[in-house]
Design a protein around this motif. Structure first.
Motif, short mmCIF file in Angstrom:
data_model
loop_
_atom_site.label_atom_id
_atom_site.label_comp_id
_atom_site.label_asym_id
_atom_site.label_seq_id
_atom_site.Cartn_x
_atom_site.Cartn_y
_atom_site.Cartn_z
N SER A 108 5.98 0.70 21.04
CA SER A 108 4.64 0.08 20.97
C SER A 108 4.40 -0.91 22.12
O SER A 108 3.27 -1.07 22.58
CB SER A 108 4.41 -0.59 19.62
OG SER A 108 5.42 -1.54 19.39
N LEU A 114 3.30 1.33 24.90
CA LEU A 114 1.92 1.79 24.69
C LEU A 114 0.94 0.66 25.04
O LEU A 114 -0.13 0.90 25.62
CB LEU A 114 1.71 2.24 23.24
CG LEU A 114 2.48 3.49 22.82
CD1 LEU A 114 2.15 3.85 21.37
CD2 LEU A 114 2.17 4.68 23.74
N ASN A 115 1.30 -0.58 24.69
CA ASN A 115 0.48 -1.74 25.04
C ASN A 115 0.32 -1.83 26.56
O ASN A 115 -0.78 -2.03 27.09
CB ASN A 115 1.12 -3.01 24.48
CG ASN A 115 0.42 -4.28 24.93
OD1 ASN A 115 -0.71 -4.55 24.55
ND2 ASN A 115 1.10 -5.07 25.76
N THR A 148 -2.35 -0.76 21.15
CA THR A 148 -1.47 0.41 21.18
C THR A 148 -2.22 1.73 21.21
O THR A 148 -1.62 2.79 21.24
CB THR A 148 -0.49 0.39 19.98
OG1 THR A 148 -1.24 0.15 18.81
CG2 THR A 148 0.57 -0.67 20.15
#
Ligand code: ADP
Ligand code: MG
Length: 321
Positions: A67, A70-71, A9
């Motif tokens: 998240s 973001l990954n 992340t």
């Protein structure tokens, strides 16, 4: 930074919060869509350059999925050196969405040519070139301990369809780091392309992607999905029994080396499957420096001379469906 289920992340890209529409105009209809994303073509006002904007909702089924996004961004960043992984240009965030501004792959999904009629379908020669590129893109991910986990014809795009361009791998929504324990329960890709260990809730590894590349290659060459059954349960059973048809019926006009390549990947035991490096060195794909030179000569000749009305037989592959 990575959490317990393999998500990364920590990202480098600066997230912009100024309005996307100040910098880009949306043009044309959408390029595609998936479960939680819409992808639209856009033009950067200052440069006139076309991009693909992927609009991702932050809340899905009442859950915060920031998240996960973001990954996806972190994975794109980790593979930015590969020309075969779609390039990430910019990221925007609004109260409800995150927008990924990506390189536009104007040729669309290879899916279309996989299921196309004979005259538009890939030849074995095409598949050899495209398979090499897919493997080079995946090699970049695997070298970074990242697995894609959703390799299928809808996530493999082309820079142009006619003439046939180059591969761009997209959709890193399910991608994970594999250097720690990975929980696979929630990450089921499309049934037809998932490896047996996913169905058995066993640990995932880079070999999981290699299975999908075996399925992809089978589909690109034959136009048929090797495990697809009438119902999901039948597909799952076909996968866990590795019930594959390699008969002449399906592989008419396709080389034995191609079949051998696929067989080295569609193995139930992930440890026995060929790795991405072994695949690039397989005789079906290995670049012979001598032959390569001949290939280039052929290419430049076909540009300068009118096309011969009778193609040479060894270049003609008749897919059977
Ligand atoms: P999802 O995670 O929802 O499946 P994808 O990233 O796979 O989202 O995008 C959905 C579809 O949008 C793709 O299958 C493809 O058809 C199209 N698409 C995605 N990225 C691009 C791109 N960079 N250029 C052109 N089309 C794209
Ligand atoms: Mg997708």
């Amino acid at each position: 930074m990575m959490n317990r289920n393999g998500m990364v992340t920590k990202i480098r890209t600066r997230i912009r919060t100024d309005p996307f529409k100040n910098t880009y105009d949306l043009v044309g209809r959408e390029l595609g869509r998936g479960k939680f994303a819409v992808v639209k073509k856009c033009v950067e006002k200052t440069t006139g350059k076309e991009h693909a904007a992927k609009f991702l909702r932050k809340r899905r089924k009442g859950q915060d999925c920031r998240s996960d996004i973001l990954n996806e961004i972190a994975v794109l960043e980790s593979a930015e050196t590969s020309p075969y992984v779609v390039a990430l240009h910019e990221v925007y965030e609004t109260t409800t969405e995150i927008i990924l501004v990506l390189e536009c792959a104007a040729g669309g999904e290879i899916f279309n040519q996989c299921v196309a009629d004979n005259d538009e379908a890939f030849t074995e020669k095409d598949v050899i070139r495209l398979a090499r590129q897919i493997l080079m893109g995946v090699a970049c991910l695997h070298q970074n301990n990242v697995v894609h986990l959703d390799l299928k014809p809808q996530n493999i795009l082309l820079t142009s369809a006619q003439p046939l361009g180059d591969i761009r791998i997209v959709d890193f929504g399910l991608s994970r780091r594999v250097d720690r324990v990975t929980e696979v329960r929630e990450i089921l890709g499309t049934p037809e392309y998932v490896a047996p260990e996913i169905l058995d809730y066993e640990p995932i590894s880079t070999a999981t992607d290699m299975w999908s590349i075996g399925v992809l290659t089978y589909v690109m060459l034959t136009g048929e999905s090797p495990f697809l059954g009438e119902e999901k349960q039948e597909t799952f059973l076909n996968i866990s029994q590795v019930n594959v048809d390699y008969s002449q019926d399906v592989f008419q006009g396709i080389s034995d080396l191609a079949v051998d390549f696929i067989q080295s990947l569609l193995l139930k035991n992930p440890r026995k499957r060929a790795t991405v490096e072994q695949c690039l060195n397989h005789p079906w794909l290995r670049v012979d420096p001598h032959h390569h030179a001949v290939d280039e000569q052929e290419a430049s000749q076909s540009e300068s001379e009118p096309e011969s009305p009778i193609p040479s037989p060894e270049l003609v592959v008749i897919p059977s469906y």
